[in-house]
Structure formats: structure tokens, C-alpha cells
Scaffold this active site. Sequence first.
Site, PDB file in Angstrom:
ATOM      1  N   HIS A 236       0.798  -1.235   0.072  1.00  0.00           N
ATOM      2  CA  HIS A 236      -0.082  -0.122  -0.005  1.00  0.00           C
ATOM      3  C   HIS A 236       0.806   1.466  -0.030  1.00  0.00           C
ATOM      4  CE1 HIS A 236      -3.223  -2.681   1.526  1.00  0.00           C
ATOM      5  NE2 HIS A 236      -3.663  -2.580   0.513  1.00  0.00           N
TER       6      HIS A 236
ATOM      7  N   ASP B  49     -18.394  -1.882 -11.520  1.00  0.00           N
ATOM      8  CA  ASP B  49     -17.253  -2.412 -12.357  1.00  0.00           C
ATOM      9  C   ASP B  49     -16.086  -1.366 -12.656  1.00  0.00           C
ATOM     10  OD1 ASP B  49     -15.986  -2.980 -15.349  1.00  0.00           O
ATOM     11  OD2 ASP B  49     -16.592  -4.987 -14.435  1.00  0.00           O
TER      12      ASP B  49
ATOM     13  N   ASP C 176      -5.553  -1.049  -8.054  1.00  0.00           N
ATOM     14  CA  ASP C 176      -5.332  -2.137  -7.177  1.00  0.00           C
ATOM     15  C   ASP C 176      -6.259  -3.391  -7.585  1.00  0.00           C
ATOM     16  OD1 ASP C 176      -4.705  -3.499  -4.805  1.00  0.00           O
ATOM     17  OD2 ASP C 176      -5.832  -2.182  -3.371  1.00  0.00           O
ATOM     18  N   SER C 177      -5.713  -4.233  -8.305  1.00  0.00           N
ATOM     19  CA  SER C 177      -6.544  -5.189  -8.911  1.00  0.00           C
ATOM     20  C   SER C 177      -6.185  -6.408  -8.477  1.00  0.00           C
ATOM     21  CB  SER C 177      -6.516  -5.312 -10.380  1.00  0.00           C
ATOM     22  OG  SER C 177      -5.055  -5.445 -10.901  1.00  0.00           O
TER      23      SER C 177
ATOM     24  N   ASP D 257      -5.194 -10.528  -9.646  1.00  0.00           N
ATOM     25  CA  ASP D 257      -4.542 -11.071 -10.654  1.00  0.00           C
ATOM     26  C   ASP D 257      -5.643 -10.841 -11.864  1.00  0.00           C
ATOM     27  OD1 ASP D 257      -1.641 -11.797  -9.707  1.00  0.00           O
ATOM     28  OD2 ASP D 257      -3.077 -12.623  -7.971  1.00  0.00           O
TER      29      ASP D 257
END
EC number: 2.5.1.16
Length: 281
Positions: free
Chosen positions: A62, A138, A156-157, A159
Site C-alpha cells: 500500500h 465495475d 489495485d486489482s 490477478d
Amino acid sequence: MSDWVRERLHRDFAQALRVERMLYDSETAHQRLKVFENPTFGRVMTLDDVVQVTEADNFIYHEMLTHVPILAHGSARRVLIVGGGDGGMAREALRHAGIERVTMVEIDAGVVEFAKDYLPGISAGAFDDPRLELVIADGAEFMRRDGAAFDVIIVDSTDPVGPGEVLFTDSFYGHAKRRLAPDGILVTQNGVPFLQGAELTNTMRAFRSLFADAACYLATVPTYAGGPMAFGWGTDGPARETPLDVLRGRFEAAGIATDYYTPEVHQAAFALPGYVQKLLP
């Protein structure tokens, strides 16, 4: 190994974390959520058994995805976070007094509520900050819309499988650039290059077609196993060339105490080992 959670993210490599106590295990509309206690890492949250965040080492991830672009930019006021349902990214971004608005777009409301209940230390009050705007939607669809421009966009996805896959496409990156203010910065998580090299290569290929300055930087997060993690960096501005003494001044003025980020680490993170350089198109 019934008291262990085994992560099967990679085809021929796996890590496992011992479950001292399972606190939550349930399906949401999008994925299976678990949170358990581990003696070394504290509370651990997984999605489909892939580690997302731990109490002990989340500060590394972070801090590096927020403070690097914000301090490099120098005058960021509006930040967009795509994903980040645990609230840790918002926590770090909101530590900067100069940030006027953080918009967080999370696809799964269940993740947010879960994190509030079971991992409150990760968000550390960020969800109660009036500067935070939480949008349940989304992320790819949100990015396609016309709307406000952002000085920093943080992806900040998860995988690139399941719900997170669309956040690694050329189309998504193109829409993200359109939502950047002049000299804005886009940063992304791009996995562990030693095990997920194609992920970094594909993102950097897209970034180099979109941005005047396309690069990546590294940080080592223990529970993201397999070597250092890569973060994509894209901008048309000069932020990456910010001198060390300027970064030091901005960091001191921000008055933020960090456990991983320093201005020196900031600059050094862009120095890549040879095997990572070979992955860049």
C-alpha cells in the site's frame, strides 16, 4: 494439511499459510472470501484462496502504490483507486493532507463490508473519512465513462483471472489515460515478474504505446511469493525525474511515518535487475 490454506495461483509453484483460526469462509456473488489468523502474518484475507492482504505486510504494497506516485507528482489533489476493497490503499492516500478527494471503485460490496468487519486495521478509519467517495461498480465500466480527471490513478486489482482480467487490457489502460489530468500518473500492480512475466510485458507494451514515460518499479512483499512485485508506471509528465532532495522535502512536509517507503527507496525501486529488464518490450 487441513489446517493450511494452499494458494494455487501459479501452475507449478504454490505457497501455503497455516490457519490458526478460521474466522470467515463464504461465497460472494463474485468469489470465495476467507479470513483467518496466522501466527506470523496476523489476519489474512484470501479470494479464491489467493492471498490478497495480511495485517503484517500490507504496508509494503500500500505504501509503494500510493506514496510513490503522489510524492512524485507533488501537487496531486484527486486520486482514483480501482479495486482496493480492503481500504488499505485509501488509508495511505488519505494520509496526505493535500489530497482533496479519493474515489474508490470496487466491484464487490461484499469485500468492503467484510474488510470493515474482519480487517478494520487495514482501512484504519479510511471508510469514515469525508474525502473518500466509495463507488460500487465495475472498474472497467467506470473508466469508460466521461467524468472528472484524476491526478493519480491506482489500479489495485486482483490477478488477471476472473473479475480482475479486464483491468489488464489495452482498452482499459487507454480509458484510464483519458481520465488522467495533465501530468497525471497511472500505477498498476503487475504481479511477481519471476513467475508472471507475461503480465508485466503485456502491460508495459500497452503503456509504451500510450505514455511518454512508461516504466515499472519493484517492492518485495513476503506473502506475494516468488520474488519482488512489479508496479507499472505511466505518465506524460516529468514526475519520475523528480530529484531526491525534492522527494525528501515533500516527504518531510507530508509528515507521514512509513515502514517501507523512503525517498531513497522510491528512487531505487526503478532500478531493475536484468531478468526484469528483459521482460520489458
